[in-house]
Design an enzyme around this catalytic site. Structure first.
Site, PDB file in Angstrom:
ATOM      1  N   HIS A  34       0.907  -1.426   0.034  1.00  0.00           N
ATOM      2  CA  HIS A  34       0.074  -0.087   0.015  1.00  0.00           C
ATOM      3  C   HIS A  34       0.859   1.151   0.002  1.00  0.00           C
ATOM      4  O   HIS A  34       2.069   1.062  -0.001  1.00  0.00           O
ATOM      5  CB  HIS A  34      -1.018   0.076   1.283  1.00  0.00           C
ATOM      6  CG  HIS A  34      -0.443  -0.470   2.557  1.00  0.00           C
ATOM      7  ND1 HIS A  34       0.633   0.642   3.004  1.00  0.00           N
ATOM      8  CD2 HIS A  34      -0.352  -1.334   3.402  1.00  0.00           C
ATOM      9  CE1 HIS A  34       1.144   0.213   4.434  1.00  0.00           C
ATOM     10  NE2 HIS A  34       0.690  -1.183   4.428  1.00  0.00           N
ATOM     11  N   HIS A  37       4.086   1.244   2.289  1.00  0.00           N
ATOM     12  CA  HIS A  37       5.404   0.554   1.635  1.00  0.00           C
ATOM     13  C   HIS A  37       5.965   1.491   0.640  1.00  0.00           C
ATOM     14  O   HIS A  37       7.056   1.707   0.524  1.00  0.00           O
ATOM     15  CB  HIS A  37       4.714  -0.969   1.290  1.00  0.00           C
ATOM     16  CG  HIS A  37       4.289  -1.768   1.989  1.00  0.00           C
ATOM     17  ND1 HIS A  37       2.941  -2.218   2.010  1.00  0.00           N
ATOM     18  CD2 HIS A  37       4.802  -2.277   3.170  1.00  0.00           C
ATOM     19  CE1 HIS A  37       2.879  -2.909   3.018  1.00  0.00           C
ATOM     20  NE2 HIS A  37       3.764  -3.469   3.785  1.00  0.00           N
TER      21      HIS A  37
HETATM   22  P1  AMP Z   1       4.734  -5.126   6.361  1.00  0.00           P
HETATM   23  O1  AMP Z   1       4.720  -5.596   5.098  1.00  0.00           O
HETATM   24  O2  AMP Z   1       3.588  -4.860   7.284  1.00  0.00           O
HETATM   25  O3  AMP Z   1       5.953  -5.995   7.106  1.00  0.00           O
HETATM   26  O4  AMP Z   1       5.602  -3.575   6.453  1.00  0.00           O
HETATM   27  C1  AMP Z   1       6.765  -3.297   5.619  1.00  0.00           C
HETATM   28  C2  AMP Z   1       7.211  -2.042   6.232  1.00  0.00           C
HETATM   29  O5  AMP Z   1       6.285  -1.185   5.747  1.00  0.00           O
HETATM   30  C3  AMP Z   1       7.871  -1.979   7.519  1.00  0.00           C
HETATM   31  O6  AMP Z   1       9.016  -1.102   7.844  1.00  0.00           O
HETATM   32  C4  AMP Z   1       6.452  -1.154   8.123  1.00  0.00           C
HETATM   33  O7  AMP Z   1       6.732  -0.307   9.372  1.00  0.00           O
HETATM   34  C5  AMP Z   1       6.341  -0.115   6.720  1.00  0.00           C
HETATM   35  N1  AMP Z   1       4.804   0.075   6.988  1.00  0.00           N
HETATM   36  C6  AMP Z   1       3.761  -0.437   7.036  1.00  0.00           C
HETATM   37  N2  AMP Z   1       2.626   0.578   7.023  1.00  0.00           N
HETATM   38  C7  AMP Z   1       3.194   1.691   6.878  1.00  0.00           C
HETATM   39  C8  AMP Z   1       2.469   2.972   6.995  1.00  0.00           C
HETATM   40  N3  AMP Z   1       1.291   2.923   6.995  1.00  0.00           N
HETATM   41  N4  AMP Z   1       3.254   3.830   6.759  1.00  0.00           N
HETATM   42  C9  AMP Z   1       4.587   3.932   6.857  1.00  0.00           C
HETATM   43  N5  AMP Z   1       5.238   2.789   6.606  1.00  0.00           N
HETATM   44  C10 AMP Z   1       4.631   1.556   6.865  1.00  0.00           C
END
Ligand code: AMP
Length: 285
Positions: A34, A37
């Site tokens: 999203h 990311h």
């Molecule tokens: P995930 O796929 O949920 O493991 O997230 C991958 C990376 O994206 C991690 O470093 C998360 O902190 C970052 N991330 C997820 N959601 C957000 C968001 N809303 N804003 C900024 N970074 C995000």
């Protein structure tokens, strides 16, 4: 953009790029991308010669009762989004390669993991620390990008990079939100229409706490009580935690009183229906 599925090819590729003196910006993700990311990918694109995004739903960070099987996945969509943002490589390994039979080594960051999500999800932070260390060894980035959305995770990563003397810079990027304030998350996909409306409660609740502090309240128990009462007005959410800590290391404020000049982290987690959501804010007064 190339898709790399094996550790061997990923290592050979980055070895060659590093030998050419190229900087490598790395964005580890579990996919179902999203705008949150993508903001990390853009930051990596801006500041590096090469951008690598990993897409891997890491089984080591899910407890048996959690949502590993149902975690949303859509590789084709992720591939298009990454290409559009100028990604050079997607690293897309499978479980066999990441955790072959007889795998037995794990990384734990012993103090930071005792707080917040570490209490209700003890496996989660150990899994994150382990997979990120493995990914850093495979991708050998000069910079790795994480979101403040997972604030405790970003502290864990910074700590392990320091403790294990890893040669990379960790960059933490701001939380990207929906119009109503809900922090973007792949898990928002699980929310029903009614739950989605209520999911904004985390955002509203930390805003209330922040406002109280900005208006002069210093008593942490009082602030947490008000926040708890506020979130209980909503129909769905069940609070996991509401905490106010020193942002630097998640230590407690002395005498339960906010101290001026220090970075403050308000962090909360709640189940909205069956979906566990987290949010936080970091600020100074
Ligand atoms: P995930 O796929 O949920 O493991 O997230 C991958 C990376 O994206 C991690 O470093 C998360 O902190 C970052 N991330 C997820 N959601 C957000 C968001 N809303 N804003 C900024 N970074 C995000």
């Amino acid at each position: 953009m190339k898709i790399v599925k094996t550790i061997k090819v990923m290592k050979e590729t980055v070895d060659e790029l590093r030998a050419q003196g190229k900087s490598i910006g790395f964005v580890p993700t579990m996919g179902y991308l999203h705008e949150g990311h993508l903001s990390l990918v853009r930051e990596a694109r801006k500041n590096n010669d090469i951008v690598v995004v990993s897409i891997y739903v890491n089984p080591a960070q899910f407890a048996p009762h959690e949502d590993l099987e149902t975690y949303p996945r859509n590789f084709e969509r992720d591939e298009n989004l990454c290409a559009r943002e100028g990604t050079d490589y997607i690293f897309y390994p499978d479980d066999q390669k990441m955790y072959p039979e007889r795998y037995q080594t794990y990384i734990r960051v012993t103090e930071i993991e005792k707080k917040l999500c570490g209490i209700s999800r003890p496996i989660f932070l150990k899994g994150v620390a382990t997979v990120c260390t493995k990914l850093f060894n495979i991708v050998k980035p000069t910079h790795a990008y994480f979101g403040q959305k997972d604030y405790q995770q970003s502290l864990i990563i910074k700590q392990l990079v320091k403790d294990l003397n890893l040669d990379l810079n960790i960059v933490v990027c701001p939380i990207v939100r929906e119009k109503d304030g809900l922090a973007m998350s792949s898990r928002n996909e699980y929310l029903s229409e009614n739950e989605r409306k209520e999911a904004v409660c985390l955002y509203k609740t930390w805003n209330l706490g922040k406002k109280m502090i900005e208006e002069g309240e210093r008593n942490i128990e009082k602030i947490k009580k008000k926040m708890k009462e506020h979130i209980e007005n909503y129909a769905f959410p069940k609070i996991d935690y509401i905490e106010i800590y020193n942002a630097e290391d998640l230590s407690e404020f002395e005498n339960n009183a906010i101290k001026e000049g220090r970075e403050i982290a308000i962090a909360l987690a709640a189940m909205v229906g069956k979906t566990r959501l987290i949010d936080n804010v970091v600020f100074k007064i």
